[in-house]
Design a protein around this motif. Sequence first.
Motif, short mmCIF file in Angstrom:
data_model
loop_
_atom_site.label_atom_id
_atom_site.label_comp_id
_atom_site.label_asym_id
_atom_site.label_seq_id
_atom_site.Cartn_x
_atom_site.Cartn_y
_atom_site.Cartn_z
N PHE A 130 -76.76 -49.40 37.36
CA PHE A 130 -75.33 -49.33 37.14
C PHE A 130 -74.66 -48.28 38.04
O PHE A 130 -73.43 -48.19 38.06
CB PHE A 130 -75.02 -49.02 35.67
CG PHE A 130 -75.12 -50.22 34.78
CD1 PHE A 130 -73.99 -50.93 34.43
CD2 PHE A 130 -76.34 -50.66 34.31
CE1 PHE A 130 -74.07 -52.05 33.62
CE2 PHE A 130 -76.44 -51.77 33.49
CZ PHE A 130 -75.30 -52.48 33.14
N ALA A 131 -75.45 -47.50 38.76
CA ALA A 131 -74.88 -46.52 39.69
C ALA A 131 -74.78 -47.08 41.11
O ALA A 131 -74.41 -46.35 42.02
CB ALA A 131 -75.74 -45.25 39.70
N HIS A 132 -75.09 -48.36 41.29
CA HIS A 132 -75.07 -48.92 42.64
C HIS A 132 -73.65 -48.95 43.21
O HIS A 132 -73.46 -48.78 44.42
CB HIS A 132 -75.67 -50.33 42.63
CG HIS A 132 -76.12 -50.80 43.98
ND1 HIS A 132 -77.24 -50.31 44.60
CD2 HIS A 132 -75.59 -51.71 44.83
CE1 HIS A 132 -77.39 -50.90 45.76
NE2 HIS A 132 -76.40 -51.74 45.94
N GLY A 133 -72.67 -49.18 42.36
CA GLY A 133 -71.28 -49.18 42.83
C GLY A 133 -70.88 -47.83 43.40
O GLY A 133 -70.10 -47.76 44.36
N GLU A 134 -71.42 -46.76 42.83
CA GLU A 134 -71.08 -45.42 43.33
C GLU A 134 -71.69 -45.17 44.71
O GLU A 134 -71.19 -44.33 45.47
CB GLU A 134 -71.55 -44.36 42.34
CG GLU A 134 -70.58 -44.11 41.21
CD GLU A 134 -70.22 -45.39 40.45
OE1 GLU A 134 -69.03 -45.74 40.43
OE2 GLU A 134 -71.12 -46.03 39.89
N LEU A 135 -72.77 -45.88 45.05
CA LEU A 135 -73.31 -45.77 46.40
C LEU A 135 -72.34 -46.40 47.40
O LEU A 135 -72.22 -45.94 48.54
CB LEU A 135 -74.68 -46.47 46.48
CG LEU A 135 -75.77 -45.91 45.56
CD1 LEU A 135 -77.07 -46.68 45.76
CD2 LEU A 135 -75.99 -44.43 45.80
N VAL A 136 -71.63 -47.45 46.97
CA VAL A 136 -70.59 -48.04 47.81
C VAL A 136 -69.45 -47.03 48.00
O VAL A 136 -68.97 -46.82 49.12
CB VAL A 136 -70.06 -49.35 47.18
CG1 VAL A 136 -68.90 -49.92 47.99
CG2 VAL A 136 -71.17 -50.38 47.05
N THR A 137 -69.03 -46.41 46.91
CA THR A 137 -67.98 -45.39 47.00
C THR A 137 -68.39 -44.24 47.90
O THR A 137 -67.58 -43.74 48.70
CB THR A 137 -67.64 -44.86 45.59
OG1 THR A 137 -67.32 -45.95 44.73
CG2 THR A 137 -66.47 -43.89 45.65
N LEU A 138 -69.63 -43.80 47.78
CA LEU A 138 -70.12 -42.69 48.59
C LEU A 138 -70.00 -43.00 50.07
O LEU A 138 -69.55 -42.16 50.86
CB LEU A 138 -71.58 -42.39 48.23
CG LEU A 138 -72.26 -41.29 49.05
CD1 LEU A 138 -71.60 -39.94 48.78
CD2 LEU A 138 -73.76 -41.23 48.73
N MET A 160 -62.91 -44.65 42.15
CA MET A 160 -63.23 -45.73 41.22
C MET A 160 -63.55 -47.06 41.91
O MET A 160 -63.81 -48.05 41.24
CB MET A 160 -62.05 -45.95 40.26
CG MET A 160 -61.77 -44.81 39.32
SD MET A 160 -60.41 -45.19 38.18
CE MET A 160 -61.09 -46.57 37.27
N THR A 161 -63.55 -47.09 43.23
CA THR A 161 -63.75 -48.35 43.94
C THR A 161 -65.07 -49.01 43.56
O THR A 161 -65.13 -50.22 43.28
CB THR A 161 -63.70 -48.11 45.45
OG1 THR A 161 -62.41 -47.60 45.81
CG2 THR A 161 -63.95 -49.41 46.21
N LEU A 174 -68.43 -53.20 40.65
CA LEU A 174 -69.76 -53.34 40.08
C LEU A 174 -69.93 -54.66 39.32
O LEU A 174 -70.97 -55.33 39.42
CB LEU A 174 -70.05 -52.16 39.15
CG LEU A 174 -71.47 -52.12 38.56
CD1 LEU A 174 -72.50 -51.96 39.68
CD2 LEU A 174 -71.60 -50.98 37.56
N LEU A 175 -68.90 -55.07 38.56
CA LEU A 175 -69.01 -56.30 37.79
C LEU A 175 -69.14 -57.51 38.72
O LEU A 175 -69.91 -58.44 38.43
CB LEU A 175 -67.78 -56.46 36.89
CG LEU A 175 -67.90 -57.48 35.75
CD1 LEU A 175 -69.11 -57.18 34.88
CD2 LEU A 175 -66.63 -57.51 34.92
N LEU A 176 -68.44 -57.48 39.85
CA LEU A 176 -68.57 -58.57 40.81
C LEU A 176 -69.97 -58.57 41.43
O LEU A 176 -70.54 -59.64 41.69
CB LEU A 176 -67.51 -58.44 41.91
CG LEU A 176 -66.05 -58.61 41.49
CD1 LEU A 176 -65.14 -58.48 42.69
CD2 LEU A 176 -65.83 -59.95 40.80
N LEU A 177 -70.53 -57.38 41.68
CA LEU A 177 -71.87 -57.30 42.25
C LEU A 177 -72.90 -57.86 41.29
O LEU A 177 -73.79 -58.65 41.68
CB LEU A 177 -72.21 -55.85 42.60
CG LEU A 177 -71.39 -55.20 43.71
CD1 LEU A 177 -71.79 -53.74 43.88
CD2 LEU A 177 -71.56 -55.95 45.01
N PHE A 178 -72.81 -57.48 40.02
CA PHE A 178 -73.75 -58.01 39.03
C PHE A 178 -73.56 -59.52 38.86
O PHE A 178 -74.54 -60.25 38.66
CB PHE A 178 -73.57 -57.29 37.69
CG PHE A 178 -74.38 -56.04 37.56
CD1 PHE A 178 -75.76 -56.07 37.66
CD2 PHE A 178 -73.77 -54.82 37.35
CE1 PHE A 178 -76.52 -54.92 37.55
CE2 PHE A 178 -74.52 -53.66 37.23
CZ PHE A 178 -75.90 -53.70 37.33
#
Length: 436
Positions: free
Chosen positions: A181-189, A362-363, A368-372
């Motif tokens: 669930f932290a994968h979206g934050e890697l995108v933000t990073l 928050m990007t 994240l929901l779209l990725l899952f």
Amino acid sequence: MGALLIALFVITASPPAHAADATPTPGATAGEVQTEPCTPTATVGCLAGTLPAGGAGVEITATGPAGTFTAKTNNSGQWSIAVTQAGNYTVSLDASTLPDGVKLKDDSSRPFAVTLGATRGVLFSIATDSSGGKGGATAGTGFDWGRLAQQAASGLRLGLLLALAAVGLSLIYGTTGISNFAHGELVTLGGLLAFVFANLMGLNLWVAAIIVVIISGAFGYLQDVVIWKPLRRRRLSLTQLMIVTIGMSLALQYTFQFFIGASTVRIVTANPVPIKMGPVSLSLDSLVAMGIAVVVLGAVGFFLLRTRVGRATRAVSDNPALAAASGINVDGVIRLIWTAAAALAGLSGILLGLVLNGINWMTGMQLLLLLFSAVTLGGLGTAFGALVGALIIGMTVELTNIWLPGDFKYATALVLLILLLLVRPQGIFGRKERVG
């Protein structure tokens, strides 16, 4: 990572060197029609854009905390508005001032967050009016073939950029069983680091992108060394590991907000350059981003299918115990996947930040929901399924926008996921598994 975030704080807390010496932008007064180009300073923020059809005299208005500001396009269709207070501004285009035979495709009024010392890009989607009459706004949910082509192109763009992150997320699940669930934050990073290196530090965008991808991959490597491998040795359940990823997601979100702030930031401040291809208009950044995504996804496919390490990765994904018995270094493969997945997510964040004209803390959570959905739709643990799922989700989200306004388009992607899982629970490329 802590040292990197401290460095980000020092950089972002210091104003750009040229801000103190910059001269005030002419016309940054409410009520006046602005015709001069806007230059962002410590006390001035800019809204700017270019109309694809060109034409001088089209009136653009921005209303927000500092009042109402108006600008008119020049002969090239370019315009800019200087505002003296940060905040959300509603930008509208007066459709009656458009050239003959031109009309708006989308709603003429939209909110944009403006930050002092930065330029916020604004794009209006317009089309030729076959009736030849004066341009007027069409409903945001209206249908025509030109709009269908435009939305399909936007859907392909979104699908390719989602696929970069979704493939890594699917490989992590396939090799470890963890729903990260932290994968979206890697995108933000990735997007925020690109903002720091390219915007604040002034590095060449290509150089900054390479540095960001390397840092993102290193962060994924460190995650496995410091967190995931020790937890695997302690034989934590998948539910416990999932809760750890949720905690990491929240920690990273508020870390980003603390160091970067809550506002949307832009990686580059230059106005997007629109390129017209028949009824489709995409920015140059979008086309370059799509090209990079295709090349990188092709390289990932080649790696998985044609290299020894790629075949070992697929073996670990199919059966880790059997792969270990065959002499494959399972921990080494998993560490490679964490590194590659983080690097791909960082690249996705850079490209999304360029295409969306901004990124904020928050990007990743919003994506994240779209990725899952993409990973589940294609089949859990299958990289090629994640690619196909991402393309389907991207097309569905953008094409639905023809008929449904606003964020309803995201709900349709989830409805599609539910309907497909009712018919094929394992996803498009997943395999049936016997339980019990």
